[in-house]
Design an enzyme around this catalytic site. Structure first.
Site, PDB file in Angstrom:
ATOM      1  N   ASP A 153       0.486  -0.577 -10.872  1.00 32.37           N
ATOM      2  CA  ASP A 153       1.701  -0.174 -11.573  1.00 32.37           C
ATOM      3  C   ASP A 153       1.617   1.309 -11.946  1.00 32.37           C
ATOM      4  O   ASP A 153       0.528   1.847 -12.173  1.00 32.37           O
ATOM      5  CB  ASP A 153       1.898  -1.007 -12.834  1.00 32.37           C
ATOM      6  CG  ASP A 153       2.194  -2.464 -12.525  1.00 32.37           C
ATOM      7  OD1 ASP A 153       2.766  -2.722 -11.445  1.00 32.37           O
ATOM      8  OD2 ASP A 153       1.864  -3.329 -13.358  1.00 32.37           O
ATOM      9  N   HIS A 209       1.531   0.883  -4.625  1.00 31.27           N
ATOM     10  CA  HIS A 209       2.412   0.334  -5.650  1.00 31.27           C
ATOM     11  C   HIS A 209       2.544  -1.183  -5.556  1.00 31.27           C
ATOM     12  O   HIS A 209       3.061  -1.838  -6.473  1.00 31.27           O
ATOM     13  CB  HIS A 209       3.797   0.975  -5.557  1.00 31.27           C
ATOM     14  CG  HIS A 209       4.428   1.258  -6.879  1.00 31.27           C
ATOM     15  ND1 HIS A 209       4.189   0.482  -7.999  1.00 31.27           N
ATOM     16  CD2 HIS A 209       5.286   2.231  -7.273  1.00 31.27           C
ATOM     17  CE1 HIS A 209       4.879   0.969  -9.015  1.00 31.27           C
ATOM     18  NE2 HIS A 209       5.554   2.031  -8.611  1.00 31.27           N
TER      19      HIS A 209
END
Length: 424
Positions: A400, A396
């Site tokens: 995204d 992450h």
């Protein structure tokens, strides 16, 4: 008589210390020249230490799991000749069993349930002399079959290469058990209070360290999507029927590799490595797909290089070659490094959902679960379709959530309409 001292060799690559993984001899053993004395583990490979002399082992310089400096005394051997001490620290040849990249999908030892299933009562075949913690050689499919039958694999005698347990061995064990069905089974229900401590050393320690490092450094998140693989499975069956005899049989993996290659054209951020120390993301044009493969020493990830330039059969041949090399401990360091994205599958043991751990410094890993037939509603009609989940994880810090979802949706579209895999 004299003493020949073998020191921990300098294996190269600037390595100052290695882990003593396993002894193949003990004090008092008679050894011959070129006999393997011990295995040591570096960050990249398992290395054999052979004996350069004939003689008798009189001292061992360490215990399995101990980290030893290069140049420290590894073993002392009594030899015929003068009483002076000779030292040997020549480089040892590398045994082709390099360390595995980290994955959480290592297949656990199959065990029957605590309360034995009805079939377990007849599994009373002849005992095989294995330690309680010894992992028998067997494929994931054989392990699942044994689990379904309520058979402890450590009790089954394997007739395959290197003692590997085959499906036929399970059937033979059952048949022998049925012939002895009248034997007492009270021992199967006896209470047990024994304990066993198993040191985490060698390959298992390296896997544990890499796994811990990956989960601590990367911000993992997983995304699961259901895919209708009926059409691609029909295409695979058709191609195998038409070309299997001349080009070889196709599994689903080459189609998944092809889907990755095509989807990455629109999502290049998934085919990347992240250097979190330098804070640099490197996106790569070449698609080097790591294919997680279970071996007897742990999970390894051989790499299908330049998957973007391979046909289905070319990918299939390379996957089969690399998997065989990894399982037989013959994969080279180059074949186990350099991946840009990883594909992992537990095959018949794939379950419904998994949460793969990233293979750092990669930023994406695509996990394949098992295919099941289920009733689905299509255009108002209930039909039976072959369904499969993709359980994938991403970093992450780099990827995204929306991009990850769109990437997996792209793979889904390609597999559900397999003709699009080949439309340029």
């Amino acid at each position: 008589m004299g003493t020949h001292v073998i020191k921990m060799p300098d294996i190269g690559e600037g390595i100052a210390e290695v882990e003593l993984s396993q002894w193949h001899v003990k004090v008092g053993d008679i050894v011959v020249e070129d006999q393997v004395l011990a295995d040591v583990m570096t960050d990249k490979a398992m290395v054999d230490i052979p004996s350069p002399v004939h003689g008798k082992v009189i001292a061992l310089g360490g215990q399995p799991g101990e980290v030893m400096a290069v140049g420290s005394v590894l073993i002392s051997i009594e030899v015929e000749g003068a009483g002076n001490v000779k030292e040997s620290a020549q480089p040892a040849p590398v045994k082709e069993a390099p360390m595995a990249a980290v994955k959480v999908e290592a297949v656990a030892e199959s065990k029957p349930a605590a309360a034995p299933a009805p079939k377990a009562a007849v599994c009373q075949g002849p005992m095989v002399a294995r330690e309680a913690d010894e992992r028998p050689l067997a494929s994931p499919a054989v392990r699942k079959h044994a689990l379904d039958l309520g058979i402890q694999l450590r009790l089954v005698r394997g007739t395959g290469p290197a003692g590997r347990i085959l499906h036929e061995d399970l059937e033979a064990y059952l048949a022998q058990g049925q012939s002895n069905a009248s034997a007492p089974v009270a021992a199967a229900y006896a209470q047990r209070t024994d304990e066993q401590q198993i040191p985490v050393i060698g390959m298992r320690r390296k896997i544990a360290q890499r796994m811990q490092d990956a989960t601590q450094r990367a911000a993992h998140f997983s995304y699961v999507e259901e895919i209708d693989v009926t059409a691609v499975e029909e295409l695979r069956a058709h191609l195998n029927e038409k070309h299997g005899a001349t080009r070889g049989k196709l599994t689903l993996l080459p189609f998944l590799v092809r889907a990755l290659v095509v989807a990455l054209r629109d999502f290049p951020q998934m085919n990347a490595r992240y250097d979190d120390e330098a804070q640099v993301i490197t996106r790569l044009g070449a698609v080097h797909v790591g294919v997680a493969t279970q071996s007897d020493v742990g999970l390894m990830v051989p790499v299908v290089r330049h998957a973007e330039a391979r046909s289905l059969w070319d990918s299939a041949t390379e996957i089969a070659r690399l998997a065989s090399a990894a399982r037989n401990g013959k994969a080279s360091r180059d074949e186990l490094s350099g991946s840009t994205i990883t594909l992992t599958s537990l095959g018949a043991l794939g379950g419904i959902v998994s949460t793969p751990v990233l293979n750092l410094p990669e930023v994406a890993i695509v996990g394949v679960n098992k295919i099941v037939e289920r009733p689905m509603v299509i255009k108002g009609q209930i039909v039976i379709r072959k369904m499969m989940n993709l359980s994938s994880s991403f970093d992450h810090r780099v990827v995204d959530g929306m991009d990850a979802a769109l990437f997996i949706q792209a793979i889904r579209g390609l597999l559900e309409q397999p003709a699009t895999l080949f439309v340029e």
